[in-house]
Motif scaffolding. Structure first.
Motif, PDB file in Angstrom:
ATOM      1  N   SER A  26      -5.546  -8.458   8.492  1.00 61.89           N
ATOM      2  CA  SER A  26      -6.238  -8.117   7.241  1.00 61.89           C
ATOM      3  C   SER A  26      -6.938  -6.764   7.311  1.00 61.89           C
ATOM      4  O   SER A  26      -7.564  -6.331   6.345  1.00 61.89           O
ATOM      5  CB  SER A  26      -7.260  -9.212   6.905  1.00 61.89           C
ATOM      6  OG  SER A  26      -8.226  -9.317   7.938  1.00 61.89           O
ATOM      7  N   GLY A  56      -2.995 -10.597  -4.129  1.00 64.20           N
ATOM      8  CA  GLY A  56      -2.384 -10.516  -2.806  1.00 64.20           C
ATOM      9  C   GLY A  56      -3.382 -10.466  -1.665  1.00 64.20           C
ATOM     10  O   GLY A  56      -2.991 -10.321  -0.508  1.00 64.20           O
ATOM     11  N   LYS A  57      -4.650 -10.606  -1.967  1.00 62.40           N
ATOM     12  CA  LYS A  57      -5.702 -10.429  -0.963  1.00 62.40           C
ATOM     13  C   LYS A  57      -5.476 -11.241   0.307  1.00 62.40           C
ATOM     14  O   LYS A  57      -5.651 -10.733   1.406  1.00 62.40           O
ATOM     15  CB  LYS A  57      -7.069 -10.775  -1.555  1.00 62.40           C
ATOM     16  CG  LYS A  57      -8.207 -10.694  -0.558  1.00 62.40           C
ATOM     17  CD  LYS A  57      -9.500 -11.189  -1.166  1.00 62.40           C
ATOM     18  CE  LYS A  57     -10.623 -11.218  -0.173  1.00 62.40           C
ATOM     19  NZ  LYS A  57     -10.456 -12.153   0.914  1.00 62.40           N
ATOM     20  N   ASP A  58      -5.110 -12.485   0.198  1.00 61.90           N
ATOM     21  CA  ASP A  58      -5.010 -13.352   1.367  1.00 61.90           C
ATOM     22  C   ASP A  58      -3.584 -13.594   1.852  1.00 61.90           C
ATOM     23  O   ASP A  58      -3.363 -14.429   2.734  1.00 61.90           O
ATOM     24  CB  ASP A  58      -5.710 -14.687   1.075  1.00 61.90           C
ATOM     25  CG  ASP A  58      -7.204 -14.498   0.822  1.00 61.90           C
ATOM     26  OD1 ASP A  58      -7.831 -13.692   1.548  1.00 61.90           O
ATOM     27  OD2 ASP A  58      -7.735 -15.133  -0.103  1.00 61.90           O
ATOM     28  N   LEU A  59      -2.611 -12.860   1.309  1.00 62.36           N
ATOM     29  CA  LEU A  59      -1.226 -13.012   1.767  1.00 62.36           C
ATOM     30  C   LEU A  59      -1.072 -12.429   3.166  1.00 62.36           C
ATOM     31  O   LEU A  59      -1.720 -11.443   3.515  1.00 62.36           O
ATOM     32  CB  LEU A  59      -0.260 -12.313   0.811  1.00 62.36           C
ATOM     33  CG  LEU A  59      -0.174 -12.870  -0.605  1.00 62.36           C
ATOM     34  CD1 LEU A  59       0.785 -12.037  -1.440  1.00 62.36           C
ATOM     35  CD2 LEU A  59       0.272 -14.324  -0.585  1.00 62.36           C
ATOM     36  N   THR A  60      -0.215 -13.022   3.970  1.00 65.13           N
ATOM     37  CA  THR A  60       0.017 -12.519   5.327  1.00 65.13           C
ATOM     38  C   THR A  60       1.359 -11.799   5.459  1.00 65.13           C
ATOM     39  O   THR A  60       1.686 -11.292   6.519  1.00 65.13           O
ATOM     40  CB  THR A  60      -0.040 -13.675   6.346  1.00 65.13           C
ATOM     41  OG1 THR A  60       0.921 -14.662   5.976  1.00 65.13           O
ATOM     42  CG2 THR A  60      -1.431 -14.290   6.378  1.00 65.13           C
ATOM     43  N   SER A  61       2.131 -11.751   4.378  1.00 62.24           N
ATOM     44  CA  SER A  61       3.379 -10.990   4.372  1.00 62.24           C
ATOM     45  C   SER A  61       3.623 -10.525   2.937  1.00 62.24           C
ATOM     46  O   SER A  61       3.012 -11.016   2.004  1.00 62.24           O
ATOM     47  CB  SER A  61       4.551 -11.838   4.872  1.00 62.24           C
ATOM     48  OG  SER A  61       4.803 -12.902   3.979  1.00 62.24           O
ATOM     49  N   GLY A  62       4.506  -9.552   2.803  1.00 59.98           N
ATOM     50  CA  GLY A  62       4.797  -9.051   1.472  1.00 59.98           C
ATOM     51  C   GLY A  62       5.509  -7.720   1.542  1.00 59.98           C
ATOM     52  O   GLY A  62       6.244  -7.449   2.482  1.00 59.98           O
ATOM     53  N   HIS A  63       5.241  -6.883   0.563  1.00 58.65           N
ATOM     54  CA  HIS A  63       5.934  -5.603   0.424  1.00 58.65           C
ATOM     55  C   HIS A  63       4.953  -4.450   0.569  1.00 58.65           C
ATOM     56  O   HIS A  63       3.772  -4.587   0.278  1.00 58.65           O
ATOM     57  CB  HIS A  63       6.615  -5.515  -0.942  1.00 58.65           C
ATOM     58  CG  HIS A  63       7.579  -6.624  -1.185  1.00 58.65           C
ATOM     59  ND1 HIS A  63       8.865  -6.600  -0.705  1.00 58.65           N
ATOM     60  CD2 HIS A  63       7.443  -7.800  -1.836  1.00 58.65           C
ATOM     61  CE1 HIS A  63       9.473  -7.709  -1.053  1.00 58.65           C
ATOM     62  NE2 HIS A  63       8.636  -8.459  -1.742  1.00 58.65           N
TER      63      HIS A  63
END
Length: 87
Positions: A26, A56-63
Motif C-alpha cells: 500500500s 481502488g484504495k484497498d485493492l491488492t492488484s489491478g492496472h
C-alpha cells in the motif's frame, strides 16, 4: 485524491519529464525529475477528496494507468518492472 503530490517540479513546456513510481503493497513513492513528490501509504488514508473513499484504495492488484488530467500528454520509454527483478 488520497495522497497529494508536492508541486513545482515539472520541467518547462516542451521538455520531457522523468518520473519513477514505486508501489510496494500500500506504499507509494513518486519521484519527478529527481525530486520525491509523493511518499505515502494509502492504507493510512482516512480523509478523501470530496469525502468519498477511492474505490481502488484497498485493492491488492489491478492496472497501472496514465492520466493527463485534461491536458495533452505524450509518453516514451515506459518500463514496468517487478520489484526485486534483475536489472
Amino acid at each position: 485524491g488520497m495522497v497529494p503530490a508536492h508541486r513545482g517540479y515539472l520541467r518547462p513546456v516542451g521538455e520531457w519529464n522523468f518520473q519513477q513510481v514505486t508501489v510496494q503493497g500500500s506504499k507509494i513513492q513518486v519521484e519527478l525529475n529527481g525530486s520525491l513528490i509523493v511518499n505515502g501509504d494509502v492504507a493510512e488514508v482516512k480523509e478523501f477528496m470530496d469525502n468519498m473513499p477511492h474505490p481502488g484504495k484497498d485493492l491488492t492488484s489491478g492496472h497501472f494507468g496514465f492520466a493527463g488530467h485534461g491536458d495533452a500528454v505524450e509518453f516514451r520509454n515506459v518500463e514496468i518492472k517487478t520489484l526485486g527483478a534483475a536489472k
